[in-house]
Design a protein around this motif. Sequence first.
Motif, PDB file in Angstrom:
ATOM      1  N   ASP A   1       0.809  -1.213   0.000  1.00  0.00           N
ATOM      2  CA  ASP A   1       0.000   0.000   0.000  1.00  0.00           C
ATOM      3  C   ASP A   1       0.849   1.273   0.000  1.00  0.00           C
ATOM      4  O   ASP A   1       0.881   2.034   0.971  1.00  0.00           O
ATOM      5  N   ILE A   2       1.637   1.460  -1.076  1.00  0.00           N
ATOM      6  CA  ILE A   2       2.461   2.676  -1.151  1.00  0.00           C
ATOM      7  C   ILE A   2       1.762   3.665  -2.072  1.00  0.00           C
ATOM      8  O   ILE A   2       0.943   3.294  -2.929  1.00  0.00           O
ATOM      9  N   SER A   3       2.122   4.907  -1.905  1.00  0.00           N
ATOM     10  CA  SER A   3       1.521   5.964  -2.713  1.00  0.00           C
ATOM     11  C   SER A   3       2.180   5.993  -4.095  1.00  0.00           C
ATOM     12  O   SER A   3       3.248   5.383  -4.325  1.00  0.00           O
ATOM     13  N   ASP A   4       1.535   6.741  -5.038  1.00  0.00           N
ATOM     14  CA  ASP A   4       2.130   6.870  -6.378  1.00  0.00           C
ATOM     15  C   ASP A   4       3.501   7.560  -6.314  1.00  0.00           C
ATOM     16  O   ASP A   4       4.425   7.209  -7.032  1.00  0.00           O
ATOM     17  N   ARG A   5       3.633   8.553  -5.434  1.00  0.00           N
ATOM     18  CA  ARG A   5       4.927   9.254  -5.302  1.00  0.00           C
ATOM     19  C   ARG A   5       6.027   8.290  -4.850  1.00  0.00           C
ATOM     20  O   ARG A   5       7.125   8.287  -5.394  1.00  0.00           O
ATOM     21  N   GLU A   6       5.609   7.412  -3.851  1.00  0.00           N
ATOM     22  CA  GLU A   6       6.622   6.447  -3.366  1.00  0.00           C
ATOM     23  C   GLU A   6       6.956   5.415  -4.456  1.00  0.00           C
ATOM     24  O   GLU A   6       8.095   4.981  -4.561  1.00  0.00           O
ATOM     25  N   PHE A   7       5.930   5.081  -5.269  1.00  0.00           N
ATOM     26  CA  PHE A   7       6.188   4.119  -6.362  1.00  0.00           C
ATOM     27  C   PHE A   7       7.199   4.702  -7.373  1.00  0.00           C
ATOM     28  O   PHE A   7       8.155   4.045  -7.807  1.00  0.00           O
ATOM     29  N   HIS A   8       7.002   5.991  -7.728  1.00  0.00           N
ATOM     30  CA  HIS A   8       7.942   6.629  -8.662  1.00  0.00           C
ATOM     31  C   HIS A   8       9.338   6.775  -8.061  1.00  0.00           C
ATOM     32  O   HIS A   8      10.350   6.675  -8.755  1.00  0.00           O
ATOM     33  N   GLN A   9       9.407   6.995  -6.741  1.00  0.00           N
ATOM     34  CA  GLN A   9      10.717   7.070  -6.072  1.00  0.00           C
ATOM     35  C   GLN A   9      11.443   5.716  -6.172  1.00  0.00           C
ATOM     36  O   GLN A   9      12.643   5.661  -6.416  1.00  0.00           O
ATOM     37  N   LEU A  10      10.659   4.647  -5.990  1.00  0.00           N
ATOM     38  CA  LEU A  10      11.263   3.304  -6.091  1.00  0.00           C
ATOM     39  C   LEU A  10      11.739   3.013  -7.516  1.00  0.00           C
ATOM     40  O   LEU A  10      12.799   2.419  -7.734  1.00  0.00           O
ATOM     41  N   GLU A  11      10.931   3.465  -8.510  1.00  0.00           N
ATOM     42  CA  GLU A  11      11.350   3.276  -9.908  1.00  0.00           C
ATOM     43  C   GLU A  11      12.660   4.008 -10.196  1.00  0.00           C
ATOM     44  O   GLU A  11      13.581   3.489 -10.845  1.00  0.00           O
ATOM     45  N   SER A  12      12.760   5.234  -9.693  1.00  0.00           N
ATOM     46  CA  SER A  12      13.982   6.024  -9.899  1.00  0.00           C
ATOM     47  C   SER A  12      15.183   5.338  -9.238  1.00  0.00           C
ATOM     48  O   SER A  12      16.292   5.281  -9.802  1.00  0.00           O
ATOM     49  N   LEU A  13      14.932   4.784  -8.041  1.00  0.00           N
ATOM     50  CA  LEU A  13      16.006   4.091  -7.311  1.00  0.00           C
ATOM     51  C   LEU A  13      16.470   2.849  -8.087  1.00  0.00           C
ATOM     52  O   LEU A  13      17.661   2.548  -8.166  1.00  0.00           O
ATOM     53  N   ARG A  14      15.496   2.147  -8.681  1.00  0.00           N
ATOM     54  CA  ARG A  14      15.865   0.958  -9.470  1.00  0.00           C
ATOM     55  C   ARG A  14      16.713   1.347 -10.701  1.00  0.00           C
ATOM     56  O   ARG A  14      17.729   0.710 -10.994  1.00  0.00           O
ATOM     57  N   ASP A  15      16.319   2.423 -11.385  1.00  0.00           N
ATOM     58  CA  ASP A  15      17.088   2.877 -12.553  1.00  0.00           C
ATOM     59  C   ASP A  15      18.508   3.307 -12.143  1.00  0.00           C
ATOM     60  O   ASP A  15      19.477   3.024 -12.833  1.00  0.00           O
ATOM     61  N   ASP A  16      18.583   4.003 -11.002  1.00  0.00           N
ATOM     62  CA  ASP A  16      19.914   4.417 -10.506  1.00  0.00           C
ATOM     63  C   ASP A  16      20.796   3.205 -10.216  1.00  0.00           C
ATOM     64  O   ASP A  16      22.005   3.199 -10.468  1.00  0.00           O
ATOM     65  N   ALA A  17      20.177   2.148  -9.672  1.00  0.00           N
ATOM     66  CA  ALA A  17      20.950   0.930  -9.343  1.00  0.00           C
ATOM     67  C   ALA A  17      21.507   0.280 -10.605  1.00  0.00           C
ATOM     68  O   ALA A  17      22.680  -0.126 -10.655  1.00  0.00           O
ATOM     69  N   ASN A  18      20.688   0.215 -11.642  1.00  0.00           N
ATOM     70  CA  ASN A  18      21.159  -0.385 -12.903  1.00  0.00           C
ATOM     71  C   ASN A  18      22.281   0.448 -13.529  1.00  0.00           C
ATOM     72  O   ASN A  18      23.271  -0.084 -14.030  1.00  0.00           O
TER      73      ASN A  18
END
Length: 662
Positions: free
Chosen positions: A373-390
């Motif tokens: 149950d995360i918010s859309d903002r938190e979902f986009h933050q996680l996506e950005s973190l995943r891209d940074d990791a790659n």
Amino acid sequence: MIFKKLIMQNFRVFNGKHSLDLQPKKDGLLSKPIILFGGLNGAGKTSILTAIRLLLLGRRALSFIPNNKEYADYLSQQLNNKAKKEDNSAKASISLEFTHTHQGKHGVFTINRTWGVDGKEKISFEHADENSNLTSEQIQTIISEMIPPGIGDLFFFDGEKIAELAEDDTGVYLKEAVQKLLGLDIIERLNIDLDIYLNKESEGKASATIQKEITDLQKQKESFKVEADAYKEQANELYPKITSLRFEMSQIEKSIQERGGAFAITRDEEKGKQKSLEREIDTIKGKVLHELDGAFPLSLAPNAVNRLFQQLAQEKELKAKQSFNEQFLAQTEKLATELSAALEADGAQVNELLKAYIVTNGGIRAESTISLDISDREFHQLESLRDDANESKAKLGNTLSELTAAESVLDSLTLRIQRAPDEKELVSLYERLRELDKAVAKEKEVYKDVLQKAQKSMTKALESAKRLEKLFNQQKNEKSLQKAVARVSSTQGALQEFSKKLTQLRVAQLEDLFALAYRKLARKEDLKLTAKINPETFDVALVDLDGMEINRKSLSAGEKQIFAFAILEALGKLSGKVLPVVVDTPLGRLDSKHRDKLIKHYFPEAGEQVILLSTDTEVDADFYSILQPEVSHAFEINFDETTRCSSVTEGYFWENQKAEIA
């Protein structure tokens, strides 16, 4: 000439006295001309050839004409090392006993050469009809009458000489040999003598004033010539000193190189590179740590991250459905009222239909739950973190490759620095090298100055000679000299004509002899080749059936050697001399077919006595069986690794082993 006995004492690898019977033996009426010596490389085969050449040719046995000091140094080097070590007054000697017909008398002659560490040679000559009190020069003159200069190389040679002759595309060697054989050098000397005679006649007929001028010019010319010769002699003495200094330089450079001197020279520079590289590696490691501190760890669990995002996507979809259903149900009763009024239908039934529609088409499975149950903002933050990791993972891979390369260069650099000796250890060698370099430069200047002086003196001598020639030519125009001039001119013309005819005759003979020798030794396909010799340049060319010349450079190394053997055989026969043939390691560069030709057709027919010095791979078991009917007797030369000296026993390699087994 037939060699009977060779005695060597403390000569090169032979310590003590060694006596070799070289007299060919007969099998009934059949002669056996070959005396075979077998020895591995370094055993002493060349020592035997050197002894024979030295005995018969003296200083002409060397590849150059040495001065007295160079000849003494050479002889000193030929004294056996073990003998020198055990006795600093040890002597070396070589002696050759041979039969020969000299000046119409046949007899046995013995030549002996002896010298010590100082290289001072004593030569003796023994024969019943010769005076035993001859000087060294007189003895050498007698030997030169038996073996004229230039002839020895045609009969006593090694594989190196064959290779040298085979690779000589200039024709210089052949031209010199042919000129000496044809006697053209004698005709040239006769021409010079006639000019001298004419000049003397001219001088005798000249006035007192002219005679005085001639006398003064002759003195000047002789004086300048003596001066030039003195400078040349001085230059000849200086050159070995330069050579010696250069040799010492090369030895020091070799020593520095062996001790890693090349690294020592750049040691400071290498150390600077090492520090720079270490700083660069620290920077790269910093980049690595920076990447590790960021999002990189997330890239280490790609499957878990993918599953997480699948879960989040499903929850996002579920939440959207829930939101739609809630909003739809909240509007159901109002919507049912409006629809029933507009359609004149039962409002309760419409309401039930709308609810059933939500249950059927917007239903949510029972197992679907929202746990994160995360918010859309938190979902986009996680996506950005995943891209940074790659992205960090890709960067880290490149940085680690850069680090590995830099560490590899550093390891190599460190190794070179460790191998490099301390420059202080080489200081004395470098100082000596610089001293020698300065000494060489100084000696070269002196050498150059002396040569220039010699050139100036010779130029002055030539100027005097030209002025003399001019005076003599003036006198030759006088009537009283006309007869002498005419006689000399006539004689010189006859000599020139004689020289031309003689050259044509002997060159034709040489062409036939060479073609005969070459066809005998060549392959079957070459049997129809003929030879053509230029009577001016003395270049020898092979000619095919169509009359086209074959380029010598296109021949293989083996074919060139066969070519060289054919030239030597032809020149030897043209010389008219009946001398033993001594050949050292002649088969090294030949293939089996060419070896077979030489074994069958050259060695057995090269002369009445053929001394063959061979390794076990040249005259091997097969070739030995072919050659054996022609072999008078054989020797094996054995080198002792302990004493570093050689000894000679009768027999040939495996023949000795068979005898021991029997």
